[in-house]
Design an enzyme around this catalytic site. Structure first.
Site, short mmCIF file in Angstrom:
data_model
loop_
_atom_site.label_atom_id
_atom_site.label_comp_id
_atom_site.label_asym_id
_atom_site.label_seq_id
_atom_site.Cartn_x
_atom_site.Cartn_y
_atom_site.Cartn_z
N GLU A 82 0.92 -1.16 0.18
CA GLU A 82 0.11 0.00 0.11
C GLU A 82 0.78 1.08 -0.03
OE1 GLU A 82 -3.62 -0.23 2.18
OE2 GLU A 82 -3.13 1.78 3.28
N GLU A 119 -2.67 10.61 3.08
CA GLU A 119 -3.80 10.82 4.41
C GLU A 119 -3.70 12.32 4.33
OE1 GLU A 119 -4.75 6.95 6.41
OE2 GLU A 119 -2.75 7.50 6.95
N ASP A 143 0.19 5.32 0.62
CA ASP A 143 -0.97 6.17 1.24
C ASP A 143 -0.44 7.57 1.31
OD1 ASP A 143 -2.22 3.90 2.08
OD2 ASP A 143 -1.53 3.86 4.15
#
Length: 307
Positions: A113, A117, A115
């Site tokens: 993953e 955010e 990310d």
């Protein structure tokens, strides 16, 4: 905070003008990079009533209220490429609200993953951008930056470059984070699984703003983040695929796609200047330096962002 945003903006403007020149290779190699309407690329994951598009389908909105958040997922899975989206984040009092924009193999315990955010704040405070990398199901590689502009007033571009040599997170063409594939990091570099592109908006007031001290102000709901101009230039991947795709070779100097050519195997000179600038001024947390969590530095923390 108005004067602070203006000062940040002037500083960034100088860099952005140079950046237009430095990143020409990213936009002029002949790839089909035309942004399409939502249904061409994505599908809603949940709470369809919390999602809407503009009349022409070019701008998309995710909403969060006390009932639910919402999210979407790309129809295709990719292995390596250039993935870019323009976002305009929740304005005003957004403490506790997280807008996530990320790539994931969606394989539970063994997932890879990448990310972005975006952590909301009380009104007037700079947004926090948190990036994270999971490899083989292991994450906890957080870095946080404050943004040098107000991401709620207009759209800004957030991109991921992913090839066999490096992963780079970009904000408006400025590289904020680099994760390299070397002999030392081969076990913590995502490269063997395809990934979908996701985005979601959700309530995380147990940790997102000042460690959970600031709670979501539901009287300000619905909280809305907006999206447009997704560019996904990558190798499409099927779960039963067992061989490397021809457009994602690790040492192919004549590869078809700019993101798989030597120019994209490391940062350019100008990109290195941007990287030093953003991390000297706006990096607020780096797991590599958190001795309370890691008495011994993770192996990737000892690898320079370029040779």
């Amino acid at each position: 905070m108005g004067g602070t945003w203006r000062a940040m903006g002037m500083s960034f403007l100088v860099l952005a003008l140079i950046g237009l020149i430095a990143c020409v290779s990213c936009q002029s190699d002949g790839d089909d990079s035309s942004a399409k309407v939502f249904d061409d690329n994505f599908q809603i994951m949940w709470a369809e009533d919390h999602f809407r598009t503009s009349e022409n389908g070019q701008v998309w909105h995710l909403a969060l209220d006390q009932k639910s958040g919402s999210g979407f997922k790309s129809k295709n899975k990719y292995r390596f490429g250039w993935f870019s989206m323009k976002l305009k984040l929740v304005p005003g009092d957004s403490a506790g609200v997280v807008t996530a924009y990320y790539m994931s193999s969606d394989t539970d315990k063994n997932r890879d993953e990448l990310d972005f955010e975006f952590l909301g704040n009380r009104s007037g405070q700079p947004y926090a951008l948190q990036t994270n990398i999971y490899a083989k199901g292991v994450g906890e590689r957080e870095q946080r930056h404050t943004l040098w502009f107000d991401p709620t007033t207009e759209f800004h571009t957030y991109s991921i470059l992913w090839n066999a040599h490096q992963i780079v997170f970009f904000v408006d063409q400025v590289p904020v984070r680099v994760h390299r594939h070397t002999k030392a990091t081969r076990d913590v570099f995502p490269r063997k699984q395809g990934m979908y592109m996701f985005s979601s908006i959700w309530n995380a007031d147990n940790w997102a703003t000042r460690g959970g001290l600031e709670k979501t102000n539901w009287s300000a709901a619905p909280f809305v983040s907006s999206y447009k101009k997704f560019h996904g230039l990558g190798c499409k991947w099927e779960d039963d695929q067992t061989t490397l795709l021809p457009c994602a070779n690790s040492n192919n100097a004549s590869a078809r796609h700019w993101w798989d050519k030597p120019v994209a195997w490391t940062l350019t000179k100008k990109q290195r200047e941007y990287y030093r600038w953003v991390n000297s001024k706006y990096l607020t947390y780096d797991y590599c330096h958190d001795q309370s969590r890691y008495s011994t530095k993770p192996v990737e923390c000892s690898v320079a962002p370029w040779d």
